[in-house]
Each structure stands twice: as structure tokens, then as C-alpha cells.
Design an enzyme around this catalytic site. Structure first.
Site, short mmCIF file in Angstrom:
data_model
loop_
_atom_site.label_atom_id
_atom_site.label_comp_id
_atom_site.label_asym_id
_atom_site.label_seq_id
_atom_site.Cartn_x
_atom_site.Cartn_y
_atom_site.Cartn_z
N GLY B 163 0.81 -1.21 0.00
CA GLY B 163 0.00 0.00 0.00
C GLY B 163 0.84 1.26 0.00
O GLY B 163 0.41 2.30 0.47
N LYS B 200 16.94 -0.89 -7.62
CA LYS B 200 17.13 0.24 -8.54
C LYS B 200 15.80 0.98 -8.61
O LYS B 200 14.74 0.37 -8.73
CB LYS B 200 17.51 -0.33 -9.91
CG LYS B 200 17.79 0.71 -10.95
CD LYS B 200 19.21 1.22 -10.84
CE LYS B 200 19.37 2.48 -11.69
NZ LYS B 200 20.32 3.44 -11.11
N ASN B 288 -0.34 -8.54 -5.45
CA ASN B 288 -1.33 -8.09 -4.47
C ASN B 288 -2.37 -9.18 -4.33
O ASN B 288 -3.16 -9.43 -5.25
CB ASN B 288 -1.98 -6.79 -4.90
CG ASN B 288 -1.02 -5.61 -4.81
OD1 ASN B 288 -1.14 -4.65 -5.54
ND2 ASN B 288 -0.04 -5.70 -3.92
N ARG B 290 -5.30 -9.84 -3.28
CA ARG B 290 -6.65 -9.40 -2.89
C ARG B 290 -7.35 -8.86 -4.13
O ARG B 290 -6.73 -8.72 -5.17
CB ARG B 290 -6.53 -8.26 -1.86
CG ARG B 290 -5.74 -7.09 -2.42
CD ARG B 290 -5.89 -5.81 -1.65
NE ARG B 290 -5.37 -4.69 -2.41
CZ ARG B 290 -4.09 -4.30 -2.43
NH1 ARG B 290 -3.19 -4.97 -1.72
NH2 ARG B 290 -3.70 -3.29 -3.14
#
Lengths: 136, 445
Positions: B163, B200, B288, B290
Site C-alpha cells: 500500500g 534500482k 497483491n 486481494r
């Protein structure tokens, strides 16, 4: 005459602004009488007022409400019982854990608002108590 | 078959999930804190349970309260939405231990997805390009060595971060020490782990992601790409689908996303995120685990209800869609309308006095608020999402402009004016905006 009309208009405006039912006005020696509207509609919207000295004890958990420590055992409290601060009033079973709910006041149980075995949510009223020392 | 699903979330996403549950004939249970008593998701659910006071730790992240609410209502499964407990593998584990299904990946997959060092290493093994960087960096000496090797700028990331939190970029060597201290502190306080690593840092790049759904047995379908380059401090502001880029690159990114998810035997809905470095390089950055805030743009261009497909894929551990069934049509854009000050970007609070939502062809609104709702400082400032669709990007942008001229939200300050400026920006219009774009809109804070 026009001055009186203006005064009347002002009084009507005041009555509307403050929701007044009657306004009486006398100038010499100033006599003022105001009657407010009963305000029933507004009262009903408000949360019902509890009698003085009574309050509710609410559930701090989500779960199942039990009045007794085990099935068949006598309940922790009954209507009319005197209770003390810190005394266990009931159990809320939450995730298989038995959580004891304690009284945060000294007083007397006026009513029990939830049936044994009923499910309760956070903040739900469980008991109505008469707080000791409070004026009746 | 699920008969009843508890939705462990609030706001627009809770409402979004409840709507799909109604569409597929599954009963819904809403949970809420005392601050959300009058929120629309409470009104539309079949059942509701108050689970605690306003602070998230005591309500929407209160595991015992949520599990109890599911038990007393006899729910078969819990949908976590996004944020809150959605990526917490311990919560997923407890849900399944209690005999219910967690509508998301298995806890083991969530642990890998949540650990950026681990997921990057898996990607590397599968020959998916990853940004050059380090393993865990434990002290300044090591950091210095890595920086000498990579060259500045670099970015420090918390391995368990997400997040947009727990990230610090370093442009100059003098910033190294303070950035390292801050990243460590943030990682420990926010994610309870001191593991940080260095990569990087690419700034003038595009953020591209792939929506996937898996059956938990290795079968995975993707629903095309999204582009979310317009972000402020790693928080997305404008999201589009599909990503308009070189055809070959798009295909490779999609294939790599499926390859990775398939290797993990991914279950349910997820997003695989990449950076595209024009003209022809791309790197995997994270998974992610979800459903994401921006999922509607993929729904608009594919015609699938992703929440429905997510629920079915977890319920039956089976996919009902074949890759060749997924066709991309048109272009979709989502903007997030937040309760925030358009100048300072700080969240604002207040009472929603008036709300008028736009409509007409190509407009969709996913909102979680109604007139009379109080916006409190307890939660995310997202008020609603405005989603538009057009035959092509140009038509979508024109519709977005129209929708933004119609929308009215009174009672709290919002970022609507800012979004209007963004979509008039030449760089945005030309489709060349990169992750650096929002820098020019930042003045204070």
C-alpha cells in the site's frame, strides 16, 4: 398603526423561528407570555429517556449471551438482585472463549433484555440497572 | 455452495461485494463499527452485526469480533475486501480453522505474496524479469555496497510492506543514512519486521498490472492489463484498462503474470504488478493477494463480474472461464474521489450534506456514502469511485469530463477539482504520463 403591524410581523417571525405556539406581549410595565409548541414530533425522534438513576449495561463483545456459568447452573443474576461493581453478570461466548461481563456500577437489576443463548452484537443493551445512590 | 457470506469491510467495497452476493443468490452479512451505523452497506445487507467502536483495530481488524459475527450468523465464508484484514495470512488461517472459507488465496500463498523478497526470488527463478537489487540489507555498510553496485537513485522497501508504505527513495548519497533509519523504523512499526531491501529506482516508468483469477490448483486466467501510473506517494489516483503499450510487451507481461500465479497455485482474485520502462523493458514488482480498488476498469473492458468470479473460484476451486473467452473491448478509466484537501492532500472530515451522482452512457459509480453520512477520521478517505467506459480512450476521457462536470459532493472537501485538472493535462491526454506525473501537482505536504 403601521408600527403595530411591524411589531406583529416581528412577533410572527420570532414565533416561527423558535417554534412558539403563543406569544403575548404588553408594553406598559412589560408583560410577556410565551408558550412553546409541545414538540412531540421532535421528542419522539430523540432516544427514549431512561428514568432517572437507571442505565443499561451493554455487551462489550459479539457473541452468544449466557446467563449462567454452565447449562443447568443457577444464573449469575436475576431481576431484583442487588449487584456490585465488578460482579459477573453474564458470559458472552466469542470464538469459543467465555468472556465474563462485569458490572461497572453498584445497584439493582431492573430487567434482563436478552434471552439466554441469544446472540448479541457489540454495544447491545443486556441489563437495565437501578444505580445505587442515584435519586429515584 | 455458500449460502451466506460475511463481508468483513466497509464503504464502497463492502457494498460492491454485497451487490454481487445478491446477484448470485447468496445471503450477505454486513459488519460495522459504531461510526458506520448509517452506511449504505448496512442497509443493503441481509443481516448486520455491530462489531466494535470506530478505531479499525477494535472493529474491522478485530479478528475475534469478526469470527464471532460469522459464527452467530452461520456464515459459510468471509470476504475480506481490500485493506484491513484482506492480506493477513493469520486471519485467513483462523477463518479456515473455524470451518469457513476465506475468499482469497490460501494462507501459504498470502505469506509468499506478502514477502517481496520471497516473491521476487520466485519470479527470478521462473525467468520473469525483476529489477536489479539486493536481498535483505542489514546495515549501512551493506547498503553502501549495494548502492555502489546499482547506482543512484535506489529505493528502500520493507519486504513485508504494501500500500505504498515502508518505501524510501535515495537520490543522493547524503540521504542514505536517514533514509535507511526511516525505512527501518517504518518497516518495524507498520509491518512488525525489520527486513528491508534495495532496488534500482525507476521513476519515469509506467505502472502496469495484470488481473488474474486462479482455482488454487494451478489453473489461472487473466483479464488483461491495467495502467496506474498516475499515483501520488504510491497511492493510485487514476487507473485505466487496458494498458496501451507495445503489443508484444503486453502479451509477455500477461503471460508472466499467469506463469507466476500458476506456479503459486494461486486461488481467487489477485494482481501481478510490473514496471514498464519504455521502450521495451519491464520488471515484476509484486503480487497483491486481494481484489483491488481499481478492479472495475477490468470488469468494464471484459464484461466479467470479477467479484463473482473470485467467489466462485474460491467456493468450488474451479474456473468457469477459459482464457479464450476473455475478450478486451473498449477502454475504461477510474478516478478515486477522496475526502481530501486538493491543495494539501490531507484527509478531510465532515457531514455529507448533498450528493448528486453522474449518469448516462458509459458511466458507473461505485459509492459507499449517502447524504447524511459523517466522514470520520477513522478510515480511508475514499468516498466513491467514478468509472467510465468508451469505445476507445478518447471517448472514455470525454465521458469522464462530462461525469466530473455533473458530480456534486457537498459537506466535505474533495479532490474533484484536482482530478479535473489532471484529465485536462496534455501529458495525461497523450497517454505518456509516467509515475513521475503527480510531482507537478504537489505543492505542500
Amino acid at each position: 398603526m403601521s408600527e403595530k403591524i411591524r411589531l406583529l410581523e416581528e412577533l410572527v417571525q420570532i414565533a416561527e423561528k423558535f417554534d412558539l405556539l403563543e406569544v403575548e406581549f404588553q408594553e406598559g410595565d412589560i408583560k410577556l407570555k410565551i408558550k412553546r409548541k409541545s414538540g412531540k414530533v421532535r421528542e419522539e425522534k430523540k432516544k427514549k429517556e431512561l428514568p432517572q438513576g437507571t442505565r443499561s449495561i451493554v455487551s462489550p463483545f459479539v457473541g452468544t449471551f449466557y446467563r449462567a456459568p454452565s447449562p443447568g447452573a443457577p444464573p449469575f443474576v436475576n431481576v431484583g438482585d442487588k449487584i456490585q461493581k465488578g460482579q459477573v453478570l453474564c458470559i458472552i461466548e466469542s470464538m469459543k472463549i467465555m468472556n465474563e461481563v462485569e458490572s461497572d456500577v453498584d445497584g439493582k437489576i431492573l430487567s434482563i433484555l436478552v434471552e439466554d443463548g441469544e446472540t448479541v452484537e457489540y454495544g447491545q443493551e443486556l441489563f437495565m440497572v437501578q444505580v445505587e445512590g442515584a435519586d429515584v | 455452495m455458500f449460502e451466506k457470506v460475511l463481508v468483513a469491510n466497509r464503504g464502497e467495497i463492502a457494498l460492491r461485494i454485497i451487490r454481487t452476493l445478491k446477484d448470485i443468490g447468496i445471503k450477505s452479512v454486513a459488519v460495522y463499527s459504531t461510526a458506520d451505523r448509517y452506511s449504505p452497506h448496512i442497509l443493503l445487507a441481509d443481516e448486520k452485526v455491530c462489531i466494535g467502536p470506530p478505531p479499525p483495530s477494535k472493529s474491522y481488524m478485530n479478528i475475534p469480533a469478526i469470527i464471532s459475527a460469522a459464527e452467530i450468523t452461520d456464515a459459510d465464508a468471509i470476504h475480506p475486501g481490500y485493506g484491513f484484514l484482506s492480506e493477513n495470512p493469520d486471519f485467513a488461517h483462523i477463518v479456515e480453522e473455524c470451518g469457513m472459507k476465506f475468499i482469497g488465496p490460501r494462507p501459504e500463498t498470502m505469506r509468499i505474496a506478502g514477502d517481496k523478497i520471497a516473491s521476487k526470488n520466485i519470479a527470478k527463478k521462473l525467468d520473469i524479469p525483476v529489477p536489479s537489487g539486493s536481498e535483505e540489507v542489514k546495515d549501512l555498510k551493506e547498503l553502501k555496497r549495494v548502492i555502489d553496485f546499482l547506482g543512484l537513485p535506489v529505493i528502500l522497501k520493507a519486504s513485508l510492506g504494501g500500500g505504498g508504505r515502508g518505501m524510501r527513495s535515495i537520490y543522493f548519497e547524503e540521504e542514505m543514512e536517514s533514509a535507511f533509519e526511516m525505512a527501518l523504523k517504518e518497516a518495524e512499526s507498520a509491518f512488525n519486521s525489520k527486513r528491508i531491501y534495495v532496488e534500482k529506482f525507476f521513476e519515469n516508468v509506467k505502472h502496469v498490472e495484470v488481473q488474474i483469477i486462479g482455482d488454487g490448483r494451478g489453473n489461472v486466467v487473466h483479464f488483461g492489463t491495467r495502467e496506474c501510473s498516475i499515483q501520488r506517494r504510491h497511492q493510485k489516483v487514476v487507473e485505466e484498462a487496458p494498458f496501451i503499450g507495445p503489443v508484444e510487451i503486453v502479451k509477455n507481461i500477461e503471460n508472466d503474470a499467469v506463469k507466476l500465479a500458476s506456479h503459486l497455485k494461486y486461488r481467487g482474485a489477485g494482481t501481478v504488478e510490473f514496471l514498464f520502462v519504455p521502450p521495451d523493458r519491464y520488471y515484476f514488482i509484486e503480487i497483491n493477494a486481494r481484489i483491488q480498488v481499481e478492479h472495475p476498469v477490468s470488469e468494464e473492458i471484459t464484461g466479467y463480474d470479477l467479484i463473482k468470479e473470485q467467489i466462485l473460484s474460491v467456493m468450488d476451486e474451479k474456473l468457469y472461464i477459459k482464457q479464450e473467452d476473455v475478450k478486451i473491448n473498449g477502454h475504461s478509466i477510474e478516478v478515486r474521489i477522496n475526502a481530501e484537501d486538493p491543495e494539501t492532500f490531507h484527509p478531510t472530515t465532515g457531514l455529507i450534506k448533498k450528493i448528486f451522482l453522474p449518469g448516462g452512457p458509459g458511466i458507473r459509480v461505485d459509492s459507499g456514502i449517502m447524504e447524511g453520512n459523517e466522514i470520520t477520521p477513522n478510515y480511508d478517505p475514499l468516498l466513491l469511485k467514478l468509472i467510465v467506459k468508451g469505445k476507445n480512450r478518447n471517448e472514455a476521457i470525454m465521458r469522464l469530463k462530462r461525469a466530473l462536470s455533473e458530480i456534486v459532493v457537498e459537506g466535505v472537501k474533495t479532490n474533484i477539482a484536482l482530478i479535473k485538472r489532471i484529465i485536462e493535462d496534455k501529458e495525461f491526454l497523450s497517454g505518456t504520463a509516467t509515475t513521475k506525473f503527480m510531482k507537478k501537482y504537489e505543492r505542500i505536504g
